[in-house]
Design an enzyme around this catalytic site. Sequence first.
Site, PDB file in Angstrom:
ATOM      1  N   HIS A 256       0.834  -1.211   0.000  1.00 49.24           N
ATOM      2  CA  HIS A 256       0.000   0.000   0.000  1.00 49.24           C
ATOM      3  C   HIS A 256       0.870   1.264   0.000  1.00 49.24           C
ATOM      4  O   HIS A 256       0.684   2.158  -0.837  1.00 49.24           O
ATOM      5  CB  HIS A 256      -0.913  -0.022   1.233  1.00 49.24           C
ATOM      6  CG  HIS A 256      -1.823   1.162   1.339  1.00 49.24           C
ATOM      7  ND1 HIS A 256      -3.120   1.142   0.880  1.00 49.24           N
ATOM      8  CD2 HIS A 256      -1.629   2.414   1.832  1.00 49.24           C
ATOM      9  CE1 HIS A 256      -3.678   2.332   1.100  1.00 49.24           C
ATOM     10  NE2 HIS A 256      -2.797   3.122   1.676  1.00 49.24           N
ATOM     11  N   GLU A 257       1.821   1.329   0.910  1.00 51.06           N
ATOM     12  CA  GLU A 257       2.665   2.529   0.994  1.00 51.06           C
ATOM     13  C   GLU A 257       3.572   2.650  -0.226  1.00 51.06           C
ATOM     14  O   GLU A 257       3.891   3.762  -0.661  1.00 51.06           O
ATOM     15  CB  GLU A 257       3.464   2.538   2.299  1.00 51.06           C
ATOM     16  CG  GLU A 257       2.629   2.492   3.571  1.00 51.06           C
ATOM     17  CD  GLU A 257       1.535   3.549   3.642  1.00 51.06           C
ATOM     18  OE1 GLU A 257       1.661   4.606   2.988  1.00 51.06           O
ATOM     19  OE2 GLU A 257       0.525   3.301   4.336  1.00 51.06           O
ATOM     20  N   HIS A 260       1.681   4.542  -2.819  1.00 48.45           N
ATOM     21  CA  HIS A 260       1.794   5.996  -2.609  1.00 48.45           C
ATOM     22  C   HIS A 260       3.172   6.502  -3.044  1.00 48.45           C
ATOM     23  O   HIS A 260       3.291   7.520  -3.725  1.00 48.45           O
ATOM     24  CB  HIS A 260       1.598   6.332  -1.123  1.00 48.45           C
ATOM     25  CG  HIS A 260       0.180   6.286  -0.650  1.00 48.45           C
ATOM     26  ND1 HIS A 260      -0.805   7.064  -1.194  1.00 48.45           N
ATOM     27  CD2 HIS A 260      -0.424   5.568   0.334  1.00 48.45           C
ATOM     28  CE1 HIS A 260      -1.964   6.839  -0.569  1.00 48.45           C
ATOM     29  NE2 HIS A 260      -1.758   5.926   0.370  1.00 48.45           N
ATOM     30  N   GLU A 286      -4.677   7.695  -3.265  1.00 45.80           N
ATOM     31  CA  GLU A 286      -5.215   6.439  -2.734  1.00 45.80           C
ATOM     32  C   GLU A 286      -5.527   5.457  -3.860  1.00 45.80           C
ATOM     33  O   GLU A 286      -5.473   4.243  -3.663  1.00 45.80           O
ATOM     34  CB  GLU A 286      -6.464   6.734  -1.887  1.00 45.80           C
ATOM     35  CG  GLU A 286      -6.892   5.611  -0.979  1.00 45.80           C
ATOM     36  CD  GLU A 286      -5.993   5.415   0.254  1.00 45.80           C
ATOM     37  OE1 GLU A 286      -5.073   6.226   0.483  1.00 45.80           O
ATOM     38  OE2 GLU A 286      -6.220   4.415   0.969  1.00 45.80           O
TER      39      GLU A 286
END
Lengths: 491, 491
Positions: A256-257, A260, A286
């Site tokens: 997830h990170e 980003h 997101e």
Amino acid sequence: MSAYDELMTFQRQTEALAQVAGRLGWDQETMMPPGAAEQRGEELGAMEEMLHARRTAPEVGQWLAAVEDSTLDAVGRAQMRHIRRNYERAVRVPAALAARIARTTSVAYGKWARARADEDFAAFAPVLSEIVALRREEAAHIAGAGDAYDALLQGYEPGATGAEVASLFDDLRPGLVALRAAVLDRPAPDPVSGSFDPAAQMVLSRRLAEVFGYDFDRGRIDKAVHPFSSGSGADVRITTRTAADDPFNCAYSTIHEVGHACYEQGIDAGYALSPLGQGVSLGVHESQSRIYENQLGRSRAFCHWLYGQMRDAFGDLGVTGEEAFYKAVNRVQRGFIRTEADEVQYNLHIMLRFDLERDMARGKLDVADLEEAWNARFAEDFGYPVDKPSNGVLQDVHWAAGLLGYFPTYALGNVYAGCLYLALQDDVADLDGQLARGDLSGATGWLHANVQRFGGLYEPRAVIEQACGFAPSEAPLLGYLEQKFADLYDL
Amino acid sequence: MSAYDELMTFQRQTEALAQVAGRLGWDQETMMPPGAAEQRGEELGAMEEMLHARRTAPEVGQWLAAVEDSTLDAVGRAQMRHIRRNYERAVRVPAALAARIARTTSVAYGKWARARADEDFAAFAPVLSEIVALRREEAAHIAGAGDAYDALLQGYEPGATGAEVASLFDDLRPGLVALRAAVLDRPAPDPVSGSFDPAAQMVLSRRLAEVFGYDFDRGRIDKAVHPFSSGSGADVRITTRTAADDPFNCAYSTIHEVGHACYEQGIDAGYALSPLGQGVSLGVHESQSRIYENQLGRSRAFCHWLYGQMRDAFGDLGVTGEEAFYKAVNRVQRGFIRTEADEVQYNLHIMLRFDLERDMARGKLDVADLEEAWNARFAEDFGYPVDKPSNGVLQDVHWAAGLLGYFPTYALGNVYAGCLYLALQDDVADLDGQLARGDLSGATGWLHANVQRFGGLYEPRAVIEQACGFAPSEAPLLGYLEQKFADLYDL
């Protein structure tokens, strides 16, 4: 020097200083000695005051007035659009009000944490009322006669309106409620079990970051209680966490990170330290973290590869094989907590918060009635009552931090991820074959070429529409979820 | 608000911002991803420009003029003394000159590193000439008709003059030259040998930091290529390094940096984020790091305790016993490099640099003649010729960084450490007994009570004189060294 060049030079320094302030936040969560907290507060306050002074500096207004749009190319016009928008938002808010918001939210954090520990919403309500009143006052300064909630929302998602988001969410909710009910009606798959050495999890975390394209030459991974990504340009750092009984927490926090971070790292280097040199909105941000984590990272094809990696890293995973592993990754369970929610239920948590905060911002819901409204809505969407405030209205820190208008960007990101995944599947030949080999380059290359590299060049909705070739809607996300979970749960 | 309060409020923010800028330096040496170097340069440049603007802000001059000294207590007067001195130094230097110095020294680093690798002083000489010329120009702005070298020196050691330092060093040199010759005439003791696991070295590093009183609640230890201490107040971080074949490098780097850090951590908390809230000069700072490292850390008594610790940590140390260990810790060897020098020879390296840089600053030595002058002086003091520039005039980065006037503070620190140790031995009962038990509390408590807590309250020389009860001179250091090394080498 032309007014444009003077403005951009000033702006470049401001962006550099903002990077420094952002890195203070990273340091606070990863490196700072515990006894430095109070001094750090002063340091951050001084940085914020200095940045605010630069963002509202009269010279910025004069340079903006002197710049003739017609003489600029598309990049220059986009720079001006960002600078003008940020300047106008900043100067409309009186400095005393901004300072009061900062003071109140800094006090509110402690009150929220205590109220949550004590399961006592009433103890938090007074300061939350104050925060809502202050942010409504701020919104009135920004919006004038316009909608107060829109003014707050647009601080995170330029161009979005509460009405559009409400309509999108209204279209999404019935399908999700129905899918959720159907899935929870079926037998739950088994979780993984075993012993997951934290050091081995961190080794796998680095491997995952690499295959998803994270550039360690311009970043690093550390541990933090709440994982986050931080920084733009040549220094984009991520954090993850490890739980001894759950290898997915670390793995999917990392992916997830990395989503980003790859957005930030992938922006055209020529935009560095300018308003175009960062992700254009929280929703688009997101969309990248979610498509990395979910549509790609939790796909059947990628789980094939991940299963092998995790067996190599941890040995026996306590599941019967690859299919059971895939089911464990995509397990849907009853629960109360947004941050622990799966793909099916996550957006329901967001919609609840969106409707309540929008009503508060528009003066239609009193903070005194918030807990009751939360509990009623939760029971309606999830089918069982909230058992305690820490599982309900007190679970998230956002409102205590003054972040009204922030929540819907999470679900917007999921909707955008659904759209992008549909388009990406069309364009990337043998996507599943690649994912099954742990080769993410086709997918992340497509996202880089169609979304990430543009940074702030296009407006949030426009960059998604341009990448997809169709106007964003909830349909692709819903279709993807219905198909995936019908398959997983034999619906 | 009174002018004094307004000034101190402004100053407090400036100090907080300076802490942020300082931490960027720490991050750069410990955490920064390699690809972020260029962006970091812009971030640091923006911070420096912003800080310079605050330090030369016309309001500071107005507030200073409005403050009536007579109404202030001793602390207030000391604050004003620092602020006035720093302001006057800063406003006398034209911004364009300061910017040129920053640009030139940033380019010079690369040229110095290449010239050093190529053993080619001539390749570095042009940019060093430019740096010397620029800093002489700066010194002329600061000093007016006064001495150029003093103006530079006082940027690091307020109140000191080149003439005083020269006289002090002239008194110190003959004794050191004679002691060095006598020691090197004796058989050299054996070094330690064995395998020194870096992880075990870092565990011992933390233990050493603890026994010397470093507060981990307000600090942390990381590794860096060149160890340093960084920060003031509640966030004072140190770094150390490990060498697989030499456990003393890590241990004594740690103790040295802990000395610096304990000074910062020990300053009266009421002075935090004010001009009094940091070590008063580089010389006084070095007195703390040196007395921790040498007079205390390399004492026979402490080596008794350390020998046990190192045997526990690493097993066999390749020496015949405690006495041989003490001799290995205090080994004196021929060499060329300042940073590797022992207690006997270190100050000779400094004096050489002091005389040469003072002559350059006063226009008595051309950079073109620097290498020859270095080599002649080295042969005179050390008795053998420099074999290559990287062992001579190109060994230190300081001049490339524009740091003229900095070197003598190292030797001043040693002289002050000698004075403090003499006084401390009188005041702390059973000091050697304590040290032999690894109990540093008596010694560090005395230094805290008599030096560290005052921060910038007294002038550098005054704080040493007050602590000792006598005027600082070279005699105590020389006496200490003569006695210690006569004993070690049977002179």
